[in-house]
Design a protein around this motif. Structure first.
Motif, mmCIF file in Angstrom:
data_model
loop_
_atom_site.group_PDB
_atom_site.id
_atom_site.type_symbol
_atom_site.label_atom_id
_atom_site.label_comp_id
_atom_site.label_asym_id
_atom_site.label_seq_id
_atom_site.Cartn_x
_atom_site.Cartn_y
_atom_site.Cartn_z
ATOM 1 N N CYS A 115 25.901 -24.007 17.260
ATOM 2 C CA CYS A 115 26.607 -24.258 16.002
ATOM 3 C C CYS A 115 25.772 -25.166 15.110
ATOM 4 O O CYS A 115 24.712 -25.653 15.518
ATOM 5 C CB CYS A 115 27.965 -24.909 16.263
ATOM 6 N N PHE A 116 26.263 -25.408 13.898
ATOM 7 C CA PHE A 116 25.719 -26.420 13.000
ATOM 8 C C PHE A 116 26.638 -27.641 13.055
ATOM 9 O O PHE A 116 27.856 -27.499 13.157
ATOM 10 C CB PHE A 116 25.672 -25.917 11.555
ATOM 11 N N VAL A 117 26.040 -28.821 12.985
ATOM 12 C CA VAL A 117 26.807 -30.068 12.991
ATOM 13 C C VAL A 117 26.399 -30.892 11.778
ATOM 14 O O VAL A 117 25.207 -30.979 11.449
ATOM 15 C CB VAL A 117 26.542 -30.884 14.275
ATOM 16 N N THR A 118 27.368 -31.489 11.091
ATOM 17 C CA THR A 118 27.066 -32.375 9.970
ATOM 18 C C THR A 118 28.060 -33.538 9.954
ATOM 19 O O THR A 118 29.185 -33.408 10.444
ATOM 20 C CB THR A 118 27.111 -31.631 8.626
ATOM 21 N N CYS A 119 27.628 -34.637 9.406
ATOM 22 C CA CYS A 119 28.521 -35.785 9.193
ATOM 23 C C CYS A 119 28.992 -35.840 7.743
ATOM 24 O O CYS A 119 29.698 -36.778 7.350
ATOM 25 C CB CYS A 119 27.817 -37.093 9.559
ATOM 26 N N ASN A 161 26.023 -16.380 10.851
ATOM 27 C CA ASN A 161 27.207 -16.235 11.711
ATOM 28 C C ASN A 161 27.477 -17.492 12.524
ATOM 29 O O ASN A 161 27.795 -17.433 13.714
ATOM 30 C CB ASN A 161 27.033 -15.024 12.646
ATOM 31 N N ASN A 162 27.341 -18.646 11.869
ATOM 32 C CA ASN A 162 27.547 -19.920 12.533
ATOM 33 C C ASN A 162 28.745 -20.654 11.955
ATOM 34 O O ASN A 162 29.091 -20.479 10.787
ATOM 35 C CB ASN A 162 26.316 -20.814 12.353
ATOM 36 N N LEU A 205 19.285 -17.499 16.552
ATOM 37 C CA LEU A 205 19.330 -16.120 17.044
ATOM 38 C C LEU A 205 20.522 -15.356 16.468
ATOM 39 O O LEU A 205 20.414 -14.162 16.174
ATOM 40 C CB LEU A 205 19.400 -16.123 18.575
ATOM 41 N N SER A 206 21.648 -16.036 16.277
ATOM 42 C CA SER A 206 22.838 -15.369 15.742
ATOM 43 C C SER A 206 22.602 -14.768 14.366
ATOM 44 O O SER A 206 23.267 -13.801 13.982
ATOM 45 C CB SER A 206 24.009 -16.356 15.673
#
Length: 271
Positions: free
Chosen positions: A113-117, A133-134, A47-48
């Motif tokens: 948010c976005f998450v990554t390893c 916009n994350n 949505l952002s």
């Protein structure tokens, strides 16, 4: 034609090559809204990444809706979640297994948010985060909790689209039986929970709004729009820049996203 709901993809459809809404397209969509037609933005973005464009179109009230994460989430523009399909920790581990099939990054998208390893991030991943916009939270695998849930997965590559192509061709058949997987661009593979698609989300939203499927018009151009173009009831408008699969499933091919394709189709069929 009694169109009551218009669903519009963003990138490559509503947005020009410069990521702007052309003035004539904006004008015609505003006229559609003024005439009581519900305009719904349907995107792979969260949505952002939709809000600023909704505001430009005058769709910033809480009785307006957005289909986001390729249909995994339907929200009001104010953020209230009407429908959400999530993936869990087992799916997280499956994504890391898929990642090993090629030299790709994988990131997990949530409503926050976005998450990554991954510590070396592809440019495409950074573009995806910036354009929506994350923030990207980089975490070690051991720090991901077992109650972790997410709405969408994106595979990109620091080595270019060849590695994305390799992953696409290497995914096991059970993956396609277990998830909704689309090639949204040459450089991106997107994955959602099985059944989470723009087409299904749009059918559900239309039902909530008591709008018949035959009164729904859709605009799109890429692989993550195919589910909308697979519904025989929808009036399906392909952009001139759309991939061949979209054009083949469409009822009409309009001009491209740099030449007011949406506006021209609305003038021809709706307004």
């Amino acid at each position: 034609m009694a169109i009551k709901l218009i669903a519009v993809d963003l990138d490559g459809t509503l947005l020009s090559s410069s990521s702007t809404i052309l003035p004539e397209t904006q004008r015609m969509l505003r006229i559609a809204t003024e005439n009581g037609i519900k305009v719904v933005l349907a995107s792979g973005r969260p949505l952002s990444g939709v809000l600023s464009y909704a505001q430009q179109l005058g769709l910033d009230k809480d009785d307006q809706y957005a289909i986001v994460f390729n249909g995994a989430v339907v929200q009001t523009i104010g953020g209230r979640v009407l429908m959400s399909q999530e993936l869990n920790y087992q799916d997280f581990n499956n994504m890391l297994r898929f990642q090993r099939l090629s030299h790709v990054n994988v990131h997990f998208e949530t409503t926050k948010c976005f998450v990554t390893c991954d510590h070396d991030l592809s440019i495409q991943m950074q573009i995806n985060a910036a354009s929506t916009n994350n923030i990207i939270k980089v975490r070690d695998r051991k720090d991901i909790p077992q109650d972790f849930t997410f709405n969408k997965v994106g595979f990109t590559s620091i080595e270019g689209s060849d590695q994305v192509e390799k992953l696409w061709n290497s995914l096991p058949s059970w993956a396609f039986d277990s998830y909704d997987i689309v090639r949204s661009w040459d450089s991106i593979i997107e994955l959602n929970a099985l059944g989470a698609s723009k087409g299904n989300a749009l059918m559900n939203l239309a039902s909530r709004l008591k709008i018949a499927q035959k009164d729904v018009m859709v605009f799109g151009d890429q692989g993550n729009d195919i589910s909308m173009f697979s519904n025989p009831e929808f009036k399906k408008i392909a952009m001139g820049n759309a991939i061949s699969k979209i054009k083949e499933k469409s009822d009409y091919v309009t001009d491209d996203n740099d030449h007011n394709g949406i506006a021209k189709a609305l003038k021809k069929f709706v307004l």
